[in-house]
Enzyme design. Structure first.
Site, mmCIF file in Angstrom:
data_model
loop_
_atom_site.group_PDB
_atom_site.id
_atom_site.type_symbol
_atom_site.label_atom_id
_atom_site.label_comp_id
_atom_site.label_asym_id
_atom_site.label_seq_id
_atom_site.Cartn_x
_atom_site.Cartn_y
_atom_site.Cartn_z
ATOM 1 N N HIS A 10 17.194 75.382 -110.293
ATOM 2 C CA HIS A 10 15.952 75.188 -109.757
ATOM 3 C C HIS A 10 15.410 76.296 -108.883
ATOM 4 C CE1 HIS A 10 16.840 74.823 -105.544
ATOM 5 N NE2 HIS A 10 17.883 73.985 -105.895
ATOM 6 N N ARG A 61 13.107 69.145 -106.670
ATOM 7 C CA ARG A 61 13.077 70.446 -106.727
ATOM 8 C C ARG A 61 13.462 70.901 -108.239
ATOM 9 N NH1 ARG A 61 17.191 69.176 -103.200
ATOM 10 N NH2 ARG A 61 19.353 70.276 -103.394
ATOM 11 N N GLU A 88 22.793 68.385 -106.616
ATOM 12 C CA GLU A 88 23.519 69.713 -105.751
ATOM 13 C C GLU A 88 24.598 68.960 -104.985
ATOM 14 O OE1 GLU A 88 24.800 72.104 -105.253
ATOM 15 O OE2 GLU A 88 23.150 73.569 -104.450
ATOM 16 N N HIS A 158 21.200 72.603 -110.072
ATOM 17 C CA HIS A 158 21.411 73.168 -108.979
ATOM 18 C C HIS A 158 22.469 74.202 -108.911
ATOM 19 C CE1 HIS A 158 18.824 70.066 -107.211
ATOM 20 N NE2 HIS A 158 19.312 69.219 -108.092
#
Length: 209
Positions: A10, A61, A88, A158
């Site tokens: 991202h 995100r 993440e 991520h």
């Protein structure tokens, strides 16, 4: 026949900008992050890439980065699967802390171990090995079949979930994978062989101004 797997970390988030541990906190893209995501989409569109399906995490995100890329390739309504398996790494007690404050509290060496060891998690959180334990089965069962059928798959996720995925794709050791730096908003294009091995890899960095 080879399929194509495109991985994108991202764009910069508001907490990346502030040097905070983010983990599973649902933080938005910064203005720079939005620009990075749009630029990544433009570079992929310039290559003529069209996706058959997209995967992203449960965090906005990554979702917004995914959408900006699909908008750029003229595929705004493409089927996109969101799953926390691609989230993440969970930093546990470090989530929301400034990295300098964490070093002041626990010490430089301890924080470095938590950030850069393969299998030592921070308090209440996940190690990269733990992250891989959810990423790898998800890739094998949900994502890889599309690629092996010759499809083109977008994954917007991520730093650590993508490290875990790259580790499996390239056969990188735990000691080596933690050293891999993934820039925000930079697509990595893998072409896979029918046996799932990597035929080629290209990092689509921005052209110098």
């Amino acid at each position: 026949m080879t399929g194509t797997l495109v991985l994108v970390r991202h764009g910069q988030s508001e907490w990346n900008m502030k040097n905070l541990f983010t983990g599973w906190r649902d933080v938005d893209l910064s203005a720079q992050g939005e620009a990075e995501a749009k630029a990544a989409g433009a570079r992929l569109a310039a290559r003529g890439l069209k996706f058959d399906i997209a995967f992203t995490s449960a965090l906005k995100r990554a979702q917004k980065t995914c959408q900006y890329i699909l908008d750029a390739t003229g595929q705004s309504d493409l089927k996109t699967i969101r799953d926390q398996a691609l989230n993440e790494r969970d930093y546990g007690d470090l989530n929301g802390l400034n990295k300098d404050d964490a070093r002041a509290k626990w010490g430089e060496e301890q924080v470095h171990v938590w950030r850069r060891s393969y299998d030592t998690p921070p308090p209440g959180g996940e190690s990269l090995k733990d992250t891989g334990a959810r990423v790898w089965p998800y890739y094998m069962h949900d994502m890889q079949p599309h690629v092996l059928r010759g499809g083109t798959v977008l994954v917007a996720a991520h730093g650590n979930s993508l490290r875990a995925l790259i580790m499996a794709l390239e056969g990188i050791s735990g000691e080596e994978i933690v050293k891999l730096e993934l820039a925000t908003g930079v697509p990595i294009i893998y072409r896979l062989n029918a046996d799932s091995t990597v035929a080629s890899k290209e990092v689509l960095v921005a052209e110098p101004a």
